[in-house]
Design a protein around this motif. Sequence first.
Motif, PDB file in Angstrom:
ATOM      1  N   ILE A 153       1.413   7.996  11.853  1.00  0.00           N
ATOM      2  CA  ILE A 153       2.438   7.024  11.467  1.00  0.00           C
ATOM      3  C   ILE A 153       1.825   5.635  11.347  1.00  0.00           C
ATOM      4  CG2 ILE A 153       4.589   5.919  12.186  1.00  0.00           C
ATOM      5  CD1 ILE A 153       5.295   8.558  13.624  1.00  0.00           C
ATOM      6  N   ALA A 154       0.965   5.277  12.310  1.00  0.00           N
ATOM      7  CA  ALA A 154       0.343   3.950  12.304  1.00  0.00           C
ATOM      8  C   ALA A 154      -0.585   3.780  11.105  1.00  0.00           C
ATOM      9  CB  ALA A 154      -0.424   3.729  13.605  1.00  0.00           C
ATOM     10  N   MET A 155      -1.359   4.809  10.776  1.00  0.00           N
ATOM     11  CA  MET A 155      -2.253   4.716   9.625  1.00  0.00           C
ATOM     12  C   MET A 155      -1.459   4.547   8.334  1.00  0.00           C
ATOM     13  SD  MET A 155      -5.227   7.527  10.484  1.00  0.00           S
ATOM     14  CE  MET A 155      -6.080   7.234   8.923  1.00  0.00           C
ATOM     15  N   GLY A 156      -0.354   5.276   8.223  1.00  0.00           N
ATOM     16  CA  GLY A 156       0.477   5.133   7.042  1.00  0.00           C
ATOM     17  C   GLY A 156       1.097   3.756   6.937  1.00  0.00           C
ATOM     18  N   ARG A 157       1.622   3.277   8.047  1.00  0.00           N
ATOM     19  CA  ARG A 157       2.273   1.966   8.048  1.00  0.00           C
ATOM     20  C   ARG A 157       1.301   0.864   7.629  1.00  0.00           C
ATOM     21  NH1 ARG A 157       3.688   1.829  13.138  1.00  0.00           N
ATOM     22  NH2 ARG A 157       5.657   2.919  12.802  1.00  0.00           N
TER      23      ARG A 157
END
Length: 435
Positions: A153-157
Amino acid sequence: MEIYVVQPGDNLFGIAQAFGVPMSHIIEDNRLPNPSLLVVGQTLVIRFPEEVYTVQPGDTLASVALQSGLSLRQLYRNNPILEGQPTLYPGQTLVLRYQGSPGPSVTVNSYAYPFINQSLLQRTLPFLTYLTPFTYGIQEDGELVSLDDEPLIAMGRAVGTAALMHLSTLTESGNFSNDLANLVLNDLSLQEVLIDNVLTTLQTKGYSGLDVDFEFIFPQDALPYAAFIRRLRDRLNPLGYPVIVALAPKTSSDQPGLLYEGHSYRDLGEAANRVFLMTYEWGYTYGPPMAVAPLPNVRAVVEYALTEIPAEKLWLGVPNYGYDWPLPFLQGKTRATSISPQYAVSLAARYRSSISYDETAQAPWFRYTDENGTKHEVWFEDARSIRAKLSLIPEYGLDGAGYWNLMRPFPQNWLVLDSLFTIRETPLPAGLLRS
């Protein structure tokens, strides 16, 4: 964009000269592991830069994006050499624009397990509207089986890719449980507990919506399943969360088989904000050698879906893999190995096989004999087969595509996708999705 099919006697230098593009661009775009070793029948995606920029001292990717009027995501898509990383050096050449008009806007979703190679994920994220970590399971008391999804999720954000929460009846054994689905779908109090837990996870993890995937459910649970999806939508949409449902690839309302009978296209299409058609797995692990997603089969599913569901709700399922079958095929005994499209080409190169293309299925394939004398047949995806499938999206006015899955590299797919379409940068709010 051109898709070139390698011919006997070709070499990369000659191909680059013929198209008037730097050889390095073809190598970088297609991620060729050995540029001197091409396979007859292999595809190469060739893009034609229209505007380039030479990096100056003090430039950052953000400043280049700002002055060129592009998003960071588009700069990443235009320049695979960046590997999804913002590092620049003076003198570096960046492609700002390629020849060709922008295509229609599409939503793009793909699935990934938490253990995905992070470099692969990093360079793929700019091509996605949504990333869906796979999967949250369900316990019999309505609690969720946890998922290590926060790094994804963090990489996508960080690059503007939103995350969808994935909810399924998949168990630790790797199978979908129709008994678990039956329990959940016929107990309203259990559903309330489950929905509360889903909502808490959406909010605490920073998800942007919910993707529901109950497969092989009992026929008698078809209507309860649609009612459950509707209940989810009614709870989640007012809070800004769209609900997506994955459907088995049906071609008629009364199609027999446990995979199909529990999925009512009409009822689920009405209940959900978006519908993901799982248009793949005709060629599968235990079946005979054939294309994973033959175009006539995919088209038949889409055409049936359009009789039950509005086109603007539909996402076309696209496979990101192929299979290698040992021969002869023996029903109940032969087991195919799932492989990436890139690995398929490397197999053809290793065993000096030419790649053929089935014009009906719109899929590449070849045969080879391994060191032990065992014959094999391989079906996979290439730039041609992907273009054929993606072309169904504008032909039928579909909303977008969903990829199963991101775990294997397939750089040509993303080049074709980006050349054909404008990838939506920001998910639509649930209020605009509801219908």
